[in-house]
Each structure stands twice: as structure tokens, then as C-alpha cells.
Write a protein that holds these residues in place. Structure first.
Motif, PDB file in Angstrom:
ATOM      1  N   UNK A 282      53.537  48.439  29.836  1.00 19.49           N
ATOM      2  CA  UNK A 282      53.257  48.403  31.274  1.00 19.49           C
ATOM      3  C   UNK A 282      52.457  47.124  31.527  1.00 19.49           C
ATOM      4  N   UNK A 283      52.973  46.269  32.411  1.00 25.12           N
ATOM      5  CA  UNK A 283      52.334  45.008  32.771  1.00 25.12           C
ATOM      6  C   UNK A 283      51.814  45.146  34.196  1.00 25.12           C
ATOM      7  N   UNK A 284      50.504  45.028  34.359  1.00 22.14           N
ATOM      8  CA  UNK A 284      49.884  45.092  35.678  1.00 22.14           C
ATOM      9  C   UNK A 284      49.334  43.713  36.004  1.00 22.14           C
ATOM     10  N   UNK A 285      49.772  43.161  37.113  1.00 22.51           N
ATOM     11  CA  UNK A 285      49.249  41.873  37.573  1.00 22.51           C
ATOM     12  C   UNK A 285      48.378  42.121  38.792  1.00 22.51           C
ATOM     13  N   UNK A 286      47.224  41.465  38.817  1.00 23.85           N
ATOM     14  CA  UNK A 286      46.290  41.600  39.925  1.00 23.85           C
ATOM     15  C   UNK A 286      45.817  40.227  40.379  1.00 23.85           C
ATOM     16  N   UNK A 287      45.788  40.030  41.688  1.00 24.19           N
ATOM     17  CA  UNK A 287      45.123  38.885  42.295  1.00 24.19           C
ATOM     18  C   UNK A 287      43.820  39.443  42.863  1.00 24.19           C
ATOM     19  N   UNK A 288      42.697  39.037  42.278  1.00 21.04           N
ATOM     20  CA  UNK A 288      41.383  39.573  42.635  1.00 21.04           C
ATOM     21  C   UNK A 288      40.551  38.452  43.255  1.00 21.04           C
ATOM     22  N   UNK A 289      40.374  38.531  44.567  1.00 23.65           N
ATOM     23  CA  UNK A 289      39.595  37.492  45.241  1.00 23.65           C
ATOM     24  C   UNK A 289      38.249  38.022  45.722  1.00 23.65           C
ATOM     25  N   UNK A 290      37.827  39.153  45.142  1.00 26.66           N
ATOM     26  CA  UNK A 290      36.567  39.768  45.563  1.00 26.66           C
ATOM     27  C   UNK A 290      35.356  38.892  45.258  1.00 26.66           C
ATOM     28  N   UNK A 291      35.413  38.074  44.214  1.00 23.60           N
ATOM     29  CA  UNK A 291      34.283  37.217  43.864  1.00 23.60           C
ATOM     30  C   UNK A 291      34.406  35.793  44.352  1.00 23.60           C
ATOM     31  N   UNK A 292      35.399  35.529  45.167  1.00 22.81           N
ATOM     32  CA  UNK A 292      35.617  34.164  45.644  1.00 22.81           C
ATOM     33  C   UNK A 292      34.706  33.830  46.816  1.00 22.81           C
ATOM     34  N   UNK A 293      34.103  32.644  46.803  1.00 18.08           N
ATOM     35  CA  UNK A 293      33.288  32.246  47.951  1.00 18.08           C
ATOM     36  C   UNK A 293      34.122  32.018  49.217  1.00 18.08           C
ATOM     37  N   UNK A 294      35.452  31.948  49.063  1.00 13.54           N
ATOM     38  CA  UNK A 294      36.332  31.772  50.224  1.00 13.54           C
ATOM     39  C   UNK A 294      37.152  33.031  50.495  1.00 13.54           C
ATOM     40  N   UNK A 295      36.680  34.188  50.007  1.00  9.46           N
ATOM     41  CA  UNK A 295      37.407  35.454  50.173  1.00  9.46           C
ATOM     42  C   UNK A 295      37.675  35.769  51.635  1.00  9.46           C
ATOM     43  N   UNK A 296      36.698  35.535  52.498  1.00 17.83           N
ATOM     44  CA  UNK A 296      36.890  35.832  53.921  1.00 17.83           C
ATOM     45  C   UNK A 296      38.043  35.004  54.488  1.00 17.83           C
ATOM     46  N   UNK A 297      38.141  33.751  54.077  1.00 16.53           N
ATOM     47  CA  UNK A 297      39.242  32.902  54.540  1.00 16.53           C
ATOM     48  C   UNK A 297      40.583  33.360  53.992  1.00 16.53           C
ATOM     49  N   UNK A 298      40.601  33.776  52.735  1.00 16.25           N
ATOM     50  CA  UNK A 298      41.836  34.293  52.140  1.00 16.25           C
ATOM     51  C   UNK A 298      42.327  35.493  52.940  1.00 16.25           C
TER      52      UNK A 298
END
Length: 147
Positions: free
Chosen positions: A101-117
Motif C-alpha cells: 500500500x503506497x500512501x502519498x501525502x502533500x503536507x503543508x501544515x508546517x509551511x510559512x506560506x500555508x495560508x497562501x497555498x
């Protein structure tokens, strides 16, 4: 999508070590990239490890280069990398009957630009890219036979 993460999974007909070998070789990332943005690795080892850096030629409209750093690593189970915006692309591998089982995640929770994303909906494009990447991994490794 869950808050500031986007995730999906597939099952492929290959052992985790074989899948991990592909994911951990930045010179092969263009083979499974579903976003269409990865062109080629321009720097980095043949086999990634924790804290390794690798540069990629990319293209979204115009060509550019990005340097990534491996921030999560567990041999044959987990690999994740981020670029300067601190969003993480993570692959988790779990052995299951008939494959992995391959799970891919894009995690932008720690990004300083998360609000913009979030504001500009960039994560929605990443959701499609993840689905396309996982389809490519299935095409490369096959799908397990049904019992």
C-alpha cells in the motif's frame, strides 16, 4: 483533504523495498511524477537518505530549479522531502497481501506560506497530481491479483 494535508493511496503488486528503491532515487522521479512538472534531477545521490539534498529541474509554465531536502526517512517504509517553502511530499509504504500500500501525502501544515497555498487552492491541484502519481506507480508495478 484534511486541513492542510492532501492524501491518497493505492496498492501495487511489488514489495515495499522495490517501490522504495524508485522513490529514493531522485534521478527517477520524473518516471512516476503525475504533476507533469518534474523534468530531471540535476544534483543529488542515486539513493536518498535523511538530510540529503537534491536539485530538480521543474516546469510550471516556465522552467525553474528547486532544491529539496529529505526530512523523513525509514528504510523501505517512509520517505518525505521538502523545498524551502517547507511543504512535505511524503510516501508511506505498508506491506499488504499481494504487494504494498503506497500512501502519498502533500503536507503543508508546517509551511510559512500555508495560508497562501490554501487561499489560492494550490492543494487542489496537488490532489489531482497525487492521484495521477499513484496511477503511474500502479502502471509501473502493476496491481495485485484479486483473491
Amino acid at each position: 483533504m484534511d486541513g492542510r494535508t492532501v492524501t491518497a493511496f493505492v496498492v501495487v503488486a511489488a514489495p515495499a523495498a522495490e517501490v522504495f528503491a524508485l522513490l529514493a532515487n531522485p534521478h527517477r522521479h520524473h518516471e512516476f511524477d503525475g504533476s507533469g512538472t518534474v523534468r530531471a534531477a540535476v544534483s543529488g545521490p542515486q539513493r536518498l537518505a535523511l538530510d540529503d539534498r537534491f536539485g530538480m529541474d521543474m516546469k510550471i509554465g516556465l522552467p525553474y530549479r528547486v532544491t529539496n531536502r529529505v526530512v523523513e526517512f525509514e528504510q523501505d517504509r517512509l520517505i518525505g522531502w521538502c523545498h524551502p517553502a517547507k511543504a512535505i511530499w511524503r510516501y508511506e509504504l505498508e506491506p499488504v497481501d499481494g504487494g504494498t500500500r503506497v500512501t502519498e501525502t502533500f503536507d503543508f501544515s508546517g509551511s510559512p506560506v500555508a495560508a497562501g497555498i490554501a487561499l489560492f487552492g494550490m492543494h487542489k491541484g496537488n490532489a489531482k497530481s497525487i492521484r495521477d502519481t499513484l496511477r503511474r506507480l500502479q502502471a509501473i508495478f502493476g496491481t495485485p491479483a484479486q483473491a
